[in-house]
Design a protein around this motif. Sequence first.
Motif, short mmCIF file in Angstrom:
data_model
loop_
_atom_site.label_atom_id
_atom_site.label_comp_id
_atom_site.label_asym_id
_atom_site.label_seq_id
_atom_site.Cartn_x
_atom_site.Cartn_y
_atom_site.Cartn_z
N ASN B 20 18.18 7.27 46.59
CA ASN B 20 16.99 7.43 45.76
C ASN B 20 16.85 6.22 44.83
OD1 ASN B 20 18.77 7.79 43.65
ND2 ASN B 20 18.44 9.99 43.45
N THR B 21 15.91 6.30 43.88
CA THR B 21 15.65 5.14 43.03
C THR B 21 16.82 4.84 42.07
OG1 THR B 21 14.39 6.62 41.60
CG2 THR B 21 13.13 5.25 43.13
N ASP B 22 17.75 5.80 41.95
CA ASP B 22 18.95 5.54 41.13
C ASP B 22 20.04 4.84 41.94
OD1 ASP B 22 17.85 6.93 38.95
OD2 ASP B 22 18.57 8.84 39.73
N LEU B 24 21.51 6.42 44.32
CA LEU B 24 22.40 7.50 44.74
C LEU B 24 21.83 8.19 45.97
CD1 LEU B 24 22.97 9.02 41.18
CD2 LEU B 24 24.57 7.58 42.45
#
Lengths: 105, 209
Positions: B20-22, B24
Motif C-alpha cells: 500500500n502507500t505506506d 506495507l
Amino acid sequence: MEIVKIKVLEDCLGGGMAYEYLLTGGVPEELMRTMAVEGRLDYHPEFLLPFYKIITPEGLQIKGILGDRGLEVVYPQEDRDRKKLDFEVRLRRALEGLVRPGGGS
Amino acid sequence: MAIDRKKIIEDMSKVKVEANTDGLIPGFNVLVNQLPAHYWNDFSRRLVEAVPGEITEAVEELLVNAAHECGYHTGYGIITSKEWNAIVGPMVKGVEDVLHGAYAVFTAWGWADSEIVELVPNQKMVVRAYDYYEADVAADYPGRKAPRPMAYMIRGVTGAFMDLGYGGDYDPAGKKGLYTFRCKQTKGIECGDKYGEFVAVRSEDYEKL
C-alpha cells in the motif's frame, strides 16, 4: 441501503487499520463500480463467488464479494482518520444513490 | 463439493498482493512480506550455525515456534478472508476440507508446493512438499546438501494448521489453542530426499515420533 455496523478487524496490523462495513443488503455491482471510480478494480466473476478488490488513489484497499453484506477496508497509516471519514461519507452517499428496481432509491 | 485444488491454486494466483502507500503489504489481517528466499534462508542458517552445537536444536525449535505462531494467526486470517470465502469457502464441508484448502492456498502463494497425503482427524497429518524455498538452503552447504532438515517455516505452519483445525476456537492472544499440535520434519529436499515430509501430531505424542 445503509451501513449497519462498522467493526474493527482483529489483526496484528497495529490496530485500527482494517475495518469491516456491514450493510443492510448485499453489495450490488453498481456500488462496487461506484467505489472503484478513479481507482483500480480487480474483479473476478469467475471465482466460485464473485470477488472484487479496489485500490483507491488515496491508498485504500477495499475488498469483498458481490452480494455479500460485508466489505473490508484497509486504510493506509498516513492521514488515516481523514481518509476513513471521507470514505464513510462517500460510501453513505453511494448507498443513498443506489437505484432500486422499480425506480425508487 | 469436494476441494478442487487445481482451481484454488489457479484462482488464488490471480489475486494481486501488493504494497500500500505506506510500503506495507496488508493481507489476511497480517502484514506479509516479499523478500528474496535467500534472505530468509540465510537468516535461519546463520542463526542455527552461530550457536554452539549443544543448543542448535533449541535455536531450531525457536525458528519453528516463530513459524508456528505466525502460521496460527496468518492461517486464521487466510481461512476467514474474503479471498478464501470467494475461492475456497463454497467447497468446504468440514475441518478436513479447510486443511486441504489451506495447503492449496499455501501452494498458490509460493510458500511450498505442498499437499496433505495422510490425515487422521484430530490426531495426525502428513504433508509432502515437492518444491519449497527453504530447500534452497542446500546451495550453501558442501555438495549442495544440508546436514539436517531445515524447513522450519513449513514445520511450524503445519503444526499451526492442525491447531486451527482441532485445537478449539481461535484465540487472538494465542493462549489457548496454540501448540496443541507439533510437527516434525522427516524428509527434506535440502537433505537429498525427493520431497519434504512433515508429520504433525498432538503435542503429547510428539516425542514418540
